[in-house]
Design an enzyme around this catalytic site. Structure first.
Site, PDB file in Angstrom:
ATOM      1  N   LYS A  13       0.830  -1.214   0.000  1.00 56.03           N
ATOM      2  CA  LYS A  13       0.000   0.000   0.000  1.00 56.03           C
ATOM      3  C   LYS A  13       0.865   1.265   0.000  1.00 56.03           C
ATOM      4  CE  LYS A  13      -1.982  -1.059   3.907  1.00 56.03           C
ATOM      5  NZ  LYS A  13      -1.282  -2.339   4.173  1.00 56.03           N
ATOM      6  N   ARG A  88      -9.052   1.403   8.792  1.00 53.28           N
ATOM      7  CA  ARG A  88      -8.692   0.008   9.069  1.00 53.28           C
ATOM      8  C   ARG A  88      -9.803  -0.725   9.802  1.00 53.28           C
ATOM      9  NH1 ARG A  88      -2.647   0.768   9.149  1.00 53.28           N
ATOM     10  NH2 ARG A  88      -1.709  -1.278   8.920  1.00 53.28           N
ATOM     11  N   ARG A 127      11.458  -6.200   4.450  1.00 51.56           N
ATOM     12  CA  ARG A 127      11.241  -4.737   4.429  1.00 51.56           C
ATOM     13  C   ARG A 127      12.255  -4.050   5.337  1.00 51.56           C
ATOM     14  NH1 ARG A 127       5.392  -2.095   5.252  1.00 51.56           N
ATOM     15  NH2 ARG A 127       5.349  -3.308   7.187  1.00 51.56           N
ATOM     16  N   ARG A 160      11.646  -2.977  11.040  1.00 49.31           N
ATOM     17  CA  ARG A 160      10.685  -2.443  12.025  1.00 49.31           C
ATOM     18  C   ARG A 160      10.376  -3.509  13.066  1.00 49.31           C
ATOM     19  NH1 ARG A 160       5.877  -0.016   8.380  1.00 49.31           N
ATOM     20  NH2 ARG A 160       4.656  -1.050   9.986  1.00 49.31           N
ATOM     21  N   ARG A 171      -0.472  -9.401  13.246  1.00 50.11           N
ATOM     22  CA  ARG A 171      -1.026  -8.310  12.428  1.00 50.11           C
ATOM     23  C   ARG A 171      -1.905  -8.856  11.313  1.00 50.11           C
ATOM     24  NH1 ARG A 171       3.838  -4.852  10.557  1.00 50.11           N
ATOM     25  NH2 ARG A 171       2.267  -3.364   9.884  1.00 50.11           N
TER      26      ARG A 171
END
Ligand code: ADP
Ligand code: AMP
Length: 214
Positions: A13, A88, A127, A160, A171
């Site tokens: 996204k 969300r 990531r 992260r 998540r």
């Protein structure tokens, strides 16, 4: 043009939202980025948000909605914006509709970036985020020119905390329970657009511009 990016965490996204913002000259609003900036600056909001984010949970609606509504009221959003990571939950989507209605506006497109759960764990594990400017890279799919150094600001790169495998699983569960129902919400509103997020970054973007127009 008001665009919402939907999709699982790690679906791409943010990657696509940045490209949309640059092409269509509209602001990119990422609630995740806003929370991370608050955490970095040690604000009260940041302290509260961190306790949820570290556990892979959503920050409560009441801490998110006003923040976004204030941002939408700013001058630079007059001609549109791309929302990334918001809404969300259904209550967030309803609050967004209400806020936009009071401004005489509406969401034009809800772009759902579809990526199966199996691919997500690889995406998130690779990531890397810049500690300086927050830019996002991927070790394999979107590498920096120089290893470990941000192309934009020269800052260092980190994994992260919430991208560690145990938090990613949490998540994803939270996504399926609380965020996925938004797909039906926007389908019913007649503005849902699905794109195949498993393709290369540029191919996904081509699909999106095919929807939003040149
Ligand atoms: P989100 O904002 O949905 O959480 P990101 O845009 O940060 O996801 O993307 C998650 C990771 O996957 C990043 O490291 C990014 O560079 C990488 N990525 C994004 N889109 C693609 C793609 N189409 N193919 C491969 N990797 C991608
Ligand atoms: P993101 O950068 O979009 O992946 O968001 C990182 C984390 O910030 C999420 O896992 C949530 O804990 C929190 N967050 C971001 N946006 C929202 C939102 N709209 N509602 C609730 N929590 C959010």
């Amino acid at each position: 043009m008001k665009v919402i990016m939907l999709g699982a965490p790690g679906a791409g996204k943010g990657t696509q939202a940045k490209k949309i913002a640059a092409k269509y000259q509209i602001p990119h609003i990422s609630t995740g980025d806003i929370f991370r900036a608050n955490i970095k600056n040690g604000t009260e909001l940041g302290k509260k948000a961190k306790t949820y984010m570290d556990q892979g949970l959503l920050v409560p609606d009441e801490l998110v909605v006003d923040l976004v509504v204030d941002r939408l009221n700013q001058e630079d959003c007059k001609n549109g914006c791309v929302l990334d990571g918001f809404p969300r939950t259904i209550p967030q989507a309803e609050a967004l509709d209400k806020a936009l209605k009071s401004l005489g506006q509406k969401v034009d497109y809800a772009v759902n970036v579809e990526v199966p759960d199996e691919n997500i764990v690889t995406r998130m594990g690779g990531r890397r985020a810049c500690v300086g400017c927050g830019a996002t890279y991927h070790l394999v799919y979107a590498p920096t020119k120089e290893e470990g150094i941000c192309d934009t600001c020269g800052g260092g790169l980190i994994l992260r905390d919430d991208d560690k495998p145990e938090t990613v699983t949490k998540r994803l569960n939270v996504y399926h329970e609380q965020t996925q129902p938004l797909i039906d919400y926007y389908a019913q509103a007649g503005i849902l657009k699905e794109v195949d997020g498993t393709k290369d970054i540029e191919d996904v973007f081509r699909e999106i511009t095919g929807i939003l127009g040149e």
